[in-house]
Write a protein that holds these residues in place. Structure first.
Motif, PDB file in Angstrom:
ATOM      1  N   SER A  27      42.162  39.388  24.800  1.00  0.00           N
ATOM      2  CA  SER A  27      41.270  38.256  24.521  1.00  0.00           C
ATOM      3  C   SER A  27      41.924  36.937  24.913  1.00  0.00           C
ATOM      4  O   SER A  27      41.327  36.116  25.611  1.00  0.00           O
ATOM      5  CB  SER A  27      40.878  38.237  23.044  1.00  0.00           C
ATOM      6  OG  SER A  27      40.058  37.127  22.763  1.00  0.00           O
ATOM      7  N   PHE A  28      43.162  36.741  24.479  1.00  0.00           N
ATOM      8  CA  PHE A  28      43.902  35.520  24.818  1.00  0.00           C
ATOM      9  C   PHE A  28      44.140  35.440  26.331  1.00  0.00           C
ATOM     10  O   PHE A  28      43.958  34.378  26.948  1.00  0.00           O
ATOM     11  CB  PHE A  28      45.234  35.499  24.080  1.00  0.00           C
ATOM     12  CG  PHE A  28      46.149  34.386  24.503  1.00  0.00           C
ATOM     13  CD1 PHE A  28      45.953  33.085  24.056  1.00  0.00           C
ATOM     14  CD2 PHE A  28      47.212  34.632  25.365  1.00  0.00           C
ATOM     15  CE1 PHE A  28      46.792  32.054  24.455  1.00  0.00           C
ATOM     16  CE2 PHE A  28      48.060  33.607  25.770  1.00  0.00           C
ATOM     17  CZ  PHE A  28      47.843  32.315  25.313  1.00  0.00           C
ATOM     18  N   VAL A  29      44.527  36.560  26.936  1.00  0.00           N
ATOM     19  CA  VAL A  29      44.803  36.588  28.371  1.00  0.00           C
ATOM     20  C   VAL A  29      43.546  36.225  29.170  1.00  0.00           C
ATOM     21  O   VAL A  29      43.609  35.488  30.163  1.00  0.00           O
ATOM     22  CB  VAL A  29      45.346  37.969  28.797  1.00  0.00           C
ATOM     23  CG1 VAL A  29      45.435  38.077  30.313  1.00  0.00           C
ATOM     24  CG2 VAL A  29      46.721  38.208  28.171  1.00  0.00           C
ATOM     25  N   GLN A  30      42.393  36.735  28.724  1.00  0.00           N
ATOM     26  CA  GLN A  30      41.142  36.419  29.415  1.00  0.00           C
ATOM     27  C   GLN A  30      40.828  34.920  29.360  1.00  0.00           C
ATOM     28  O   GLN A  30      40.430  34.323  30.363  1.00  0.00           O
ATOM     29  CB  GLN A  30      39.995  37.207  28.775  1.00  0.00           C
ATOM     30  CG  GLN A  30      39.839  38.592  29.355  1.00  0.00           C
ATOM     31  CD  GLN A  30      39.134  38.579  30.692  1.00  0.00           C
ATOM     32  OE1 GLN A  30      37.912  38.603  30.773  1.00  0.00           O
ATOM     33  NE2 GLN A  30      39.893  38.553  31.765  1.00  0.00           N
ATOM     34  N   THR A  31      41.021  34.320  28.198  1.00  0.00           N
ATOM     35  CA  THR A  31      40.764  32.880  28.056  1.00  0.00           C
ATOM     36  C   THR A  31      41.672  32.079  28.986  1.00  0.00           C
ATOM     37  O   THR A  31      41.229  31.123  29.640  1.00  0.00           O
ATOM     38  CB  THR A  31      40.980  32.435  26.599  1.00  0.00           C
ATOM     39  OG1 THR A  31      40.115  33.210  25.759  1.00  0.00           O
ATOM     40  CG2 THR A  31      40.661  30.972  26.397  1.00  0.00           C
ATOM     41  N   GLN A  32      42.933  32.501  29.071  1.00  0.00           N
ATOM     42  CA  GLN A  32      43.883  31.808  29.941  1.00  0.00           C
ATOM     43  C   GLN A  32      43.572  32.069  31.422  1.00  0.00           C
ATOM     44  O   GLN A  32      43.754  31.193  32.274  1.00  0.00           O
ATOM     45  CB  GLN A  32      45.314  32.257  29.625  1.00  0.00           C
ATOM     46  CG  GLN A  32      45.784  31.876  28.231  1.00  0.00           C
ATOM     47  CD  GLN A  32      45.650  30.383  27.970  1.00  0.00           C
ATOM     48  OE1 GLN A  32      46.075  29.553  28.778  1.00  0.00           O
ATOM     49  NE2 GLN A  32      45.057  30.035  26.831  1.00  0.00           N
ATOM     50  N   THR A  33      43.093  33.278  31.726  1.00  0.00           N
ATOM     51  CA  THR A  33      42.716  33.601  33.104  1.00  0.00           C
ATOM     52  C   THR A  33      41.569  32.709  33.556  1.00  0.00           C
ATOM     53  O   THR A  33      41.587  32.160  34.673  1.00  0.00           O
ATOM     54  CB  THR A  33      42.319  35.088  33.214  1.00  0.00           C
ATOM     55  OG1 THR A  33      43.453  35.905  32.902  1.00  0.00           O
ATOM     56  CG2 THR A  33      41.822  35.422  34.617  1.00  0.00           C
ATOM     57  N   LEU A  34      40.568  32.542  32.700  1.00  0.00           N
ATOM     58  CA  LEU A  34      39.447  31.663  33.049  1.00  0.00           C
ATOM     59  C   LEU A  34      39.932  30.233  33.233  1.00  0.00           C
ATOM     60  O   LEU A  34      39.512  29.541  34.176  1.00  0.00           O
ATOM     61  CB  LEU A  34      38.366  31.719  31.963  1.00  0.00           C
ATOM     62  CG  LEU A  34      37.162  30.811  32.204  1.00  0.00           C
ATOM     63  CD1 LEU A  34      36.443  31.183  33.499  1.00  0.00           C
ATOM     64  CD2 LEU A  34      36.201  30.844  31.025  1.00  0.00           C
ATOM     65  N   VAL A 408      28.378  44.423  34.392  1.00  0.00           N
ATOM     66  CA  VAL A 408      29.613  43.661  34.571  1.00  0.00           C
ATOM     67  C   VAL A 408      29.303  42.326  35.246  1.00  0.00           C
ATOM     68  O   VAL A 408      28.567  42.268  36.232  1.00  0.00           O
ATOM     69  CB  VAL A 408      30.627  44.455  35.413  1.00  0.00           C
ATOM     70  CG1 VAL A 408      31.915  43.650  35.597  1.00  0.00           C
ATOM     71  CG2 VAL A 408      30.922  45.804  34.768  1.00  0.00           C
ATOM     72  N   VAL A 409      29.881  41.254  34.694  1.00  0.00           N
ATOM     73  CA  VAL A 409      29.739  39.903  35.243  1.00  0.00           C
ATOM     74  C   VAL A 409      31.151  39.377  35.537  1.00  0.00           C
ATOM     75  O   VAL A 409      32.015  39.414  34.666  1.00  0.00           O
ATOM     76  CB  VAL A 409      29.000  38.974  34.263  1.00  0.00           C
ATOM     77  CG1 VAL A 409      28.909  37.558  34.832  1.00  0.00           C
ATOM     78  CG2 VAL A 409      27.606  39.519  33.946  1.00  0.00           C
ATOM     79  N   LEU A 410      31.365  38.876  36.749  1.00  0.00           N
ATOM     80  CA  LEU A 410      32.707  38.481  37.196  1.00  0.00           C
ATOM     81  C   LEU A 410      32.809  36.977  37.453  1.00  0.00           C
ATOM     82  O   LEU A 410      31.896  36.375  38.025  1.00  0.00           O
ATOM     83  CB  LEU A 410      33.059  39.183  38.510  1.00  0.00           C
ATOM     84  CG  LEU A 410      33.096  40.696  38.561  1.00  0.00           C
ATOM     85  CD1 LEU A 410      33.252  41.154  40.001  1.00  0.00           C
ATOM     86  CD2 LEU A 410      34.248  41.232  37.715  1.00  0.00           C
ATOM     87  N   THR A 411      33.935  36.400  37.068  1.00  0.00           N
ATOM     88  CA  THR A 411      34.372  35.109  37.583  1.00  0.00           C
ATOM     89  C   THR A 411      35.739  35.355  38.217  1.00  0.00           C
ATOM     90  O   THR A 411      36.669  35.792  37.537  1.00  0.00           O
ATOM     91  CB  THR A 411      34.472  34.056  36.470  1.00  0.00           C
ATOM     92  OG1 THR A 411      33.160  33.800  35.945  1.00  0.00           O
ATOM     93  CG2 THR A 411      35.057  32.757  37.011  1.00  0.00           C
ATOM     94  N   THR A 412      35.853  35.106  39.513  1.00  0.00           N
ATOM     95  CA  THR A 412      37.048  35.520  40.247  1.00  0.00           C
ATOM     96  C   THR A 412      37.843  34.319  40.759  1.00  0.00           C
ATOM     97  O   THR A 412      37.345  33.199  40.845  1.00  0.00           O
ATOM     98  CB  THR A 412      36.659  36.392  41.460  1.00  0.00           C
ATOM     99  OG1 THR A 412      36.055  35.557  42.461  1.00  0.00           O
ATOM    100  CG2 THR A 412      35.676  37.480  41.062  1.00  0.00           C
ATOM    101  N   PHE A 413      39.075  34.593  41.131  1.00  0.00           N
ATOM    102  CA  PHE A 413      39.918  33.582  41.766  1.00  0.00           C
ATOM    103  C   PHE A 413      39.451  33.279  43.186  1.00  0.00           C
ATOM    104  O   PHE A 413      39.905  32.312  43.792  1.00  0.00           O
ATOM    105  CB  PHE A 413      41.377  34.067  41.798  1.00  0.00           C
ATOM    106  CG  PHE A 413      42.075  34.006  40.464  1.00  0.00           C
ATOM    107  CD1 PHE A 413      42.766  32.876  40.072  1.00  0.00           C
ATOM    108  CD2 PHE A 413      42.022  35.088  39.595  1.00  0.00           C
ATOM    109  CE1 PHE A 413      43.416  32.820  38.837  1.00  0.00           C
ATOM    110  CE2 PHE A 413      42.664  35.048  38.368  1.00  0.00           C
ATOM    111  CZ  PHE A 413      43.363  33.909  37.983  1.00  0.00           C
ATOM    112  N   THR A 414      38.565  34.110  43.713  1.00  0.00           N
ATOM    113  CA  THR A 414      38.140  33.962  45.106  1.00  0.00           C
ATOM    114  C   THR A 414      36.813  33.205  45.248  1.00  0.00           C
ATOM    115  O   THR A 414      36.228  33.192  46.327  1.00  0.00           O
ATOM    116  CB  THR A 414      38.002  35.347  45.773  1.00  0.00           C
ATOM    117  OG1 THR A 414      37.064  36.136  45.020  1.00  0.00           O
ATOM    118  CG2 THR A 414      39.337  36.057  45.813  1.00  0.00           C
ATOM    119  N   GLY A 415      36.313  32.600  44.156  1.00  0.00           N
ATOM    120  CA  GLY A 415      35.161  31.720  44.289  1.00  0.00           C
ATOM    121  C   GLY A 415      33.823  32.291  43.867  1.00  0.00           C
ATOM    122  O   GLY A 415      32.775  31.756  44.251  1.00  0.00           O
TER     123      GLY A 415
END
Length: 592
Positions: A27-34, A408-415
């Motif tokens: 959960s924490f890792v996901q928040t930081q990833t976003l 599944v819904v994605l937000t990626t580093f690739t835009g």
């Protein structure tokens, strides 16, 4: 947050320990990833459109997560396609990512008949390397491999081309095989592909398959496992081997290369590795004659006795190939590869000893920001023509419920931002704090005429029921697809089968009727009973028809590594191939 490679023999332990830590704190890792994704791309045109000039540096990560999911809308590929097209056409301004995008990945195009672009960056290759290392570490716990040995990999690059704006476009696997990360992966997993890069990137899958098989046999005693991206490629390779094994034996005996290999770069690279070996050729020839008498059962362990397992993506549309793959594999374990898409890797198989039908994938919370849209089955009388689900608001990774189905819904580093992937998954449980997902199906309906709603999974179950009747014969189902035909009224389903062997027409008539009665969707059954959908039609196509479909897609820029036979098609070119190749037609007598 990233694992640090080392050369002290503890790489497997280190990367598994890293994953366990991020999974525990998912959960924490996901928040930081976003937060990282937004900070890297905050000044892009797309995010500014929705977030404006909010001072994100002053916000707590949890508040930023809430703001992002409130203000940024869910998006389909159609919503993002105009932005991606501008990038393809040469617009180098920060549209989707702050870092310039120089490559575009291509989807296979097998589902909808056309290929789609997705951004590819260094992050794409890095996460591929990372999941391959992690997956290999889990597999080595169950199936340890000898260091510095070989992998028989049936992998293929596709054609590359330049877009109007000068960007390199190819499949994601093609970009990866050409990357530095692919070389690093072999070193860090301590195993090396049998084939040189000239074979992988040769461009002609028929020539490449021949060379993969030839070199795999040259290194037969070093091969630790056999793999491909999709199970289809493995079945294709060994079906091909049944036809060409004598030529391969001759090449091994003489140290030559068959004239069918016309690519000069491929020929030169392979010939450098060949020496005459009459003894090995004689051994292989003897085994192949024995295998031929038993329909090539257990060909893989018989020819590669040091092999520990067969490894490939075997879920979803690949499930129909499992039966044939098990025939070729005999008692050798078959291991399902990990869960990903052209847009992002999603989950890793941490239970490699489980059969593919029961596999789950543990989400890797550093790869993308994941949301899960709850899906609920509609009432039987619903007339929705989109699919069979009612949607709820997406929830973060930490709030999913075991047993619930989600998109599944994605937000990626690739835009890609809040990108709807279209995959339906079920949460099977948790590994520490991260969900373990069952892949269910692609969300989009593939067969729909009236109020009927049938998915790819529904079709697979129906075809499995119908093809069971072939077991009373010596025939087998090679491949299948379908079409919802509305050219006449009432509309009806057509299912196309390619069969190996001879089957009595009476049996095929039974197969047709059995499939018609095996559809359990309320809308279909009701429509059949009222004749608002006509009798199901079974078309038997001549041998090699699905190879023609493969050739069509490869000719359009796809690669064998990513080919998936479409389980339903409305593509006029494919339908022409299927209908011209049809040699027998049967109509169901159910509901009469």
């Amino acid at each position: 947050m990233e694992p640090v490679p080392n050369d002290n023999g503890h790489q497997d332990y280190d990367i598994i320990r890293w994953f366990e830590e991020v999974a525990e704190n998912a959960s924490f890792v996901q928040t930081q990833t976003l937060r990282r994704i937004i900070e890297l791309n905050f000044n892009t045109e797309y995010l500014k459109r929705w977030l404006g000039n909010i001072k994100i540096q002053d916000m707590e990560s949890k508040d930023l997560e809430s703001l992002y999911t409130t203000l940024v809308p869910l998006a389909s590929h159609a919503d993002l396609e105009p932005y991606i097209q501008r990038i393809a056409d040469g617009d180098s301004s920060p549209i989707l990512t702050q870092e310039p995008i120089t490559k575009l990945s291509l989807s296979s195009g097998t589902t909808e008949g056309r290929q789609k672009y997705a951004p590819f960056t260094s992050h794409s290759a890095q996460t591929t390397l990372q999941i391959f290392r992690l997956s290999a570490a889990y597999r080595s716990r169950v199936y340890p491999i000898r260091p510095r040995r070989r992998i028989l990999e049936f992998i293929y690059s596709s054609k590359q081309f330049k877009t109007k704006g000068g960007l390199t476009a190819a499949t994601a696997t093609t970009h990866y095989y050409a990357s530095e990360e692919f070389k690093i992966k072999q070193k860090q997993t301590n195993s090396f592909t049998c084939s040189p890069k000239e074979v992988i990137s040769g461009g002609d899958y028929k020539q490449a398959t021949y060379c993969h098989l030839l070199l795999g046999l040259i290194y037969f005693d070093q091969v630790e496992f056999i793999t491909s991206t999709f199970a289809y490629s493995l079945v294709h390779a060994f079906t091909t081997f049944e036809e060409i094994w004598k030529d391969i034996c001759n090449d091994i005996k003489e140290g030559t290369l068959n004239p069918r290999i016309t690519s000069s770069s491929m020929r030169n690279a392979v010939l450098e590795l060949l020496l005459p070996n009459p003894s090995l050729a004689s051994t292989i020839e003897k085994k192949c004659k024995e295998l031929e008498a038993f329909q090539w059962f257990s060909v893989i362990p018989k020819l590669w006795p040091s092999g520990k397992y067969v490894y490939s993506i075997m879920t979803g549309t690949m499930l129909p190939y499992l039966k044939k793959l098990r025939h070729y594999s005999g008692d050798l374990p078959i291991v399902s590869a990990d869960y990903g898409s052209t847009e992002s890797w999603i989950g890793v198989n941490i239970d490699p000893s489980f059969p593919p039908e029961n596999i789950t994938f543990a989400v890797i919370p550093t790869f993308s920001y994941f949301e899960f849209m709850p899906l609920y089955r509609q009432n039987p009388g619903s007339t929705s023509a989109i699919d069979d689900f009612i949607e709820a608001e997406p929830v973060p990774l930490s709030q999913v419920t075991v047993g619930q189905e989600y998109e599944v819904v994605l937000t990626t580093f690739t835009g890609l931002y809040r990108y709807r992937l279209g995959d339906v998954v079920e949460v099977a449980g948790f590994y520490k704090g991260t969900p373990k997902l069952n892949f269910i199906c692609r969300r989009k309906l593939i067969l729909c005429i009236n109020i009927d709603k049938n998915t790819e999974k529904d079709l697979q179950l129906v075809v499995e029921r119908g093809s069971q009747l072939l077991r009373q014969t010596r025939a087998e189902l090679v491949d299948f697809t379908s079409h919802a035909d509305i050219s006449d009224q009432p509309g009806h389903y057509i299912i196309y089968w390619e069969i190996k062997g001879e089957v009595d027409e009476g049996v095929l008539e039974q197969c047709c009727t059995e499939m018609d009665t095996s559809f359990v969707d309320y809308g279909y059954v009701t429509s059949r009973r009222t004749n608002s959908i006509g009798p199901l039609e079974l078309c038997i196509v001549e041998r090699g028809t699905f190879r023609k479909m493969l050739d069509l897609f490869v000719g359009g820029g796809a690669s064998l590594s990513q080919f998936k036979a479409p389980r339903c098609t409305s593509n006029p070119t494919l339908l022409k191939i299927l209908n011209v190749s049809t040699i027998k037609r049967f109509h169901s007598t159910a509901y009469e």
